[in-house]
Design an enzyme around this catalytic site. Sequence first.
Site, short mmCIF file in Angstrom:
data_model
loop_
_atom_site.label_atom_id
_atom_site.label_comp_id
_atom_site.label_asym_id
_atom_site.label_seq_id
_atom_site.Cartn_x
_atom_site.Cartn_y
_atom_site.Cartn_z
N ASN A 1 0.88 -1.17 0.00
CA ASN A 1 0.00 0.00 0.00
C ASN A 1 0.92 1.22 0.00
OD1 ASN A 1 -1.76 2.06 0.53
ND2 ASN A 1 -2.73 1.08 2.30
N ARG B 1 -2.52 -1.96 -3.56
CA ARG B 1 -3.71 -1.14 -3.39
C ARG B 1 -3.60 0.04 -4.35
NH1 ARG B 1 -5.01 3.33 1.01
NH2 ARG B 1 -7.19 3.63 0.50
N HIS C 1 -12.65 3.20 -0.26
CA HIS C 1 -12.68 2.17 0.81
C HIS C 1 -13.37 0.89 0.31
CE1 HIS C 1 -12.76 5.47 4.19
NE2 HIS C 1 -11.50 5.08 3.96
N LEU D 1 -15.70 3.48 9.65
CA LEU D 1 -15.40 4.70 10.41
C LEU D 1 -13.98 4.64 10.93
CD1 LEU D 1 -18.73 4.80 12.52
CD2 LEU D 1 -18.32 5.75 10.24
N GLY E 1 -10.41 8.29 7.89
CA GLY E 1 -11.34 8.53 6.77
C GLY E 1 -12.59 7.72 7.07
N ARG F 1 -11.50 15.57 7.48
CA ARG F 1 -12.27 16.03 6.31
C ARG F 1 -13.69 16.41 6.72
NH1 ARG F 1 -10.87 10.74 3.39
NH2 ARG F 1 -8.65 11.02 2.96
N GLU G 1 -8.18 -5.04 5.11
CA GLU G 1 -8.01 -4.71 3.70
C GLU G 1 -6.84 -5.47 3.08
OE1 GLU G 1 -8.56 -0.56 5.17
OE2 GLU G 1 -9.08 -0.17 3.08
#
Length: 407
Positions: free
Chosen positions: A10, A94, A183, A212, A215, A244, A387
């Site tokens: 990643n 990724r 995501h 959650l 990001g 954000r 992930e």
Amino acid sequence: MTATRILVLNSGSSSVKYQLLDMATHERLAVGLVERIGEETSRLKHTPLAGGGEAREQNRRIADHAGALKAVADELAADGLGLDSPELAAIGHRVVHGGLKFTEPTIVDDAVLAEIERLIPVAPLHNPANLTGIRTAMELRPDLPQVAVFDTAFHTTMPESAARYAIDVATADAHRVRRYGFHGTSHAYVSRKTAELLGKDPSEVNLIVLHLGNGASASAVRGGECVDTSMGLTPLEGLVMGTRSGDVDPAVIFHLMRVGKMSPDEIDILLNQKSGLIGLCGDNDMREIRRRIDEGDESARLAFDIYIHRLKKYIGAYYAVLGRVDAIAFTAGVGENAAPVREAAVAGLEELGLAVDGELNSVRSDEARIVSPEYARVAVAVVPTDEELEIAQQTYALVGDAGDRNA
Ligand code: AMP
């Protein structure tokens, strides 16, 4: 020898996270992180997990991604897990933005590289770093399949009614302005795991997945397919996040330009880096915010309330989009760990069949679990995301019998 190992990379703008997994034994062999690439204070932290070795750190300048990957390769080699091993089947990368073209994990060739590059204008922060990671890995092992796994892929099933903004079609199409969602690897993994937890096939269940973390994004998943998600053209849209803003009236931007005399770049930084929880109360860590609330801090309380208000609006919206909901799944740093967020997000929604059981919700565990009471019509689940495992599984499924080539 059968090749059953997958290296997952990643690559961020100044960091590389990696994991080496064995897909035959489902064992994680090594994990690590290179941070602050290009700075004087770069750091590599490598943790060998097979054989229980000690974590090792390198604190020295690592000039670029090529240097970072070389250092990672050396660390892996020191554990007998080098990139030259015939047991390595592929490297899974990724990639944040795959646009509309990449709906599945894809073996990287020149055309794929060119397409990822073509998408840079819609992912200026992420795709260049992802590309550098892939190119560097290709130089190290040109013979090995490199697989790109896209954050946007899971969301490509969204109908046009959810994916299009209501703006002039010609302008939108000319600049590829539409909702892509992000995501996706996490939403895909968690929706499958949640179906498993319910003892059902993914095709049988309707889910709202709430990722959650720092990001944050929500998705509505019908029968295993994403039908709506809260992030849009970029990861800025939707929920309140660590730094954000999530949704704002787009006219806020013109107002800040005209009246606040701010430049587009300044507003970009404001909305992406200085807003959300950190902009509201100065902290983006939910643990710290909860601690401050317990001490009676008003701005932390308001930040939490704004965060929950937005979350609840998305739960309601996706409930309406799906019509019938079997479960709501909470995942990522906040979703997995912050019981007060889960409790507040569904508070007052009993009429929708939603509730959490106070005792079940307060249990801390790394396992996927249901935290709603028996009587609730909709299950509320906590499902830890993974992930890296999802990228490794998708990569391995694609390269399939790569082992035979190395036999
Ligand atoms: P992620 O992006 O998934 O790694 O999530 C990171 C965020 O998770 C942090 O910024 C915290 O807000 C939150 N977090 C992590 N651990 C906890 C915890 N034990 N309790 C509450 N929030 C947590």
